[in-house]
Design an enzyme around this catalytic site. Structure first.
Site, PDB file in Angstrom:
ATOM      1  N   SER A  74       0.857  -1.177   0.000  1.00  0.00           N
ATOM      2  CA  SER A  74       0.000   0.000   0.000  1.00  0.00           C
ATOM      3  C   SER A  74       0.892   1.224   0.000  1.00  0.00           C
ATOM      4  CB  SER A  74      -0.868  -0.007   1.267  1.00  0.00           C
ATOM      5  OG  SER A  74      -1.465   1.251   1.512  1.00  0.00           O
TER       6      SER A  74
ATOM      7  N   TYR B 163      -2.066  -1.156  10.552  1.00  0.00           N
ATOM      8  CA  TYR B 163      -1.977  -1.334   9.102  1.00  0.00           C
ATOM      9  C   TYR B 163      -0.669  -0.774   8.562  1.00  0.00           C
ATOM     10  CZ  TYR B 163      -3.653  -1.387   4.241  1.00  0.00           C
ATOM     11  OH  TYR B 163      -3.810  -1.631   2.890  1.00  0.00           O
TER      12      TYR B 163
END
Length: 248
Positions: free
Chosen positions: A130, A143
């Site tokens: 990401s 995350y």
């Protein structure tokens, strides 16, 4: 296109979103794809659609992965979840779960796949990271930590796998039009104190030069290229697809 004919691929989190798009694109390019997901019915449905196989697996059950042997040529580590909360309110159990799913499970799958790849002198590992593997955002401590860890795993795999014909890379999209992002809207609205309908413009896309969500098929196209013969010299890299976010 059939540049992956004769190759096998395993895609985790393949029942929906980016994973399903990757499974479809790899199959369209000739690979025989196994769709892995905790959602057994969803994985089976995608597998039927593409003429592949499904694997109902809970990647949080890491003990079951420790003795695993995989005969796959292409491994796409895509499975992931999100949780949004300030650090002081972030449940430790939830933090550990995200590290398990997005760092430890990919490590165990890479570990299980490398012997086969080494024996044949060819392999492709693509880790769906990401922009948060390269940049941080508030309220996403688990995350962001996990995706940074996945970047490290990918680079070490590239160094060890290179002499054996195995490449390892990360794909780093911004916000993608998936259920994972849809589920964040209410949480982001609450965390930032804005109406839900304003979250995209005022929270999620504020750093992007191109103000729209990434489409799953766009991510899948990059993943399939990294799995192709044309990308044989691409390894240890992180490919951003974030609309210019990381250019800042």
């Amino acid at each position: 296109m059939s540049e992956l004919t004769g190759r096998s691929a395993l895609v985790t989190g393949g029942a929906s979103g980016i994973g399903a798009a990757c499974a479809r694109t790899l199959a369209a390019r000739g690979a025989t794809v196994t769709v892995a997901d905790v959602d057994a019915a969803g994985a089976a449905a995608v597998a039927r659609e593409i003429g592949g196989d499904s694997w109902a697996v809970d990647l949080l059950d890491v003990a079951a992965l420790e003795d695993l042997e995989l005969g796959t040529d292409i491994l796409v580590n895509n499975a992931g979840v999100q949780h949004i909360a300030p650090i002081e309110q972030f449940a430790p159990r939830r933090f550990r779960e995200l590290q398990t799913l997005m760092v430890e499970a990919p490590f165990l799958l890479v570990r299980a796949a490398l012997p086969h790849m080494y024996r044949q002198g060819w392999g492709r590992i693509v880790n769906v990271s990401s922009v948060h593997g390269l940049r941080a955002s508030a309220y996403k401590v688990a995350y962001v930590t996990a995706k940074h860890g996945l970047e490290g795993l990918s680079k070490v795999t590239a160094l060890e796998g290179g002499p054996h014909g195995v490449t390892s890379n990360c794909v780093n999209p911004g916000y993608v039009r998936t259920p994972l992002v849809d589920e964040q809207i209410a949480d982001q609205a609450a965390a930032h104190g804005v109406p839900e309908q304003e979250v995209l413009a005022k929270v999620l896309l504020t750093e992007s030069a191109i103000r729209r969500l990434v489409e799953p098929d766009e991510v899948a196209g990059l993943v399939s290229w990294l799995a192709s013969p044309e990308a044989a010299m691409v390894t240890g890299a992180a490919y951003t697809m974030d609309g210019g976010w990381s250019a800042r």
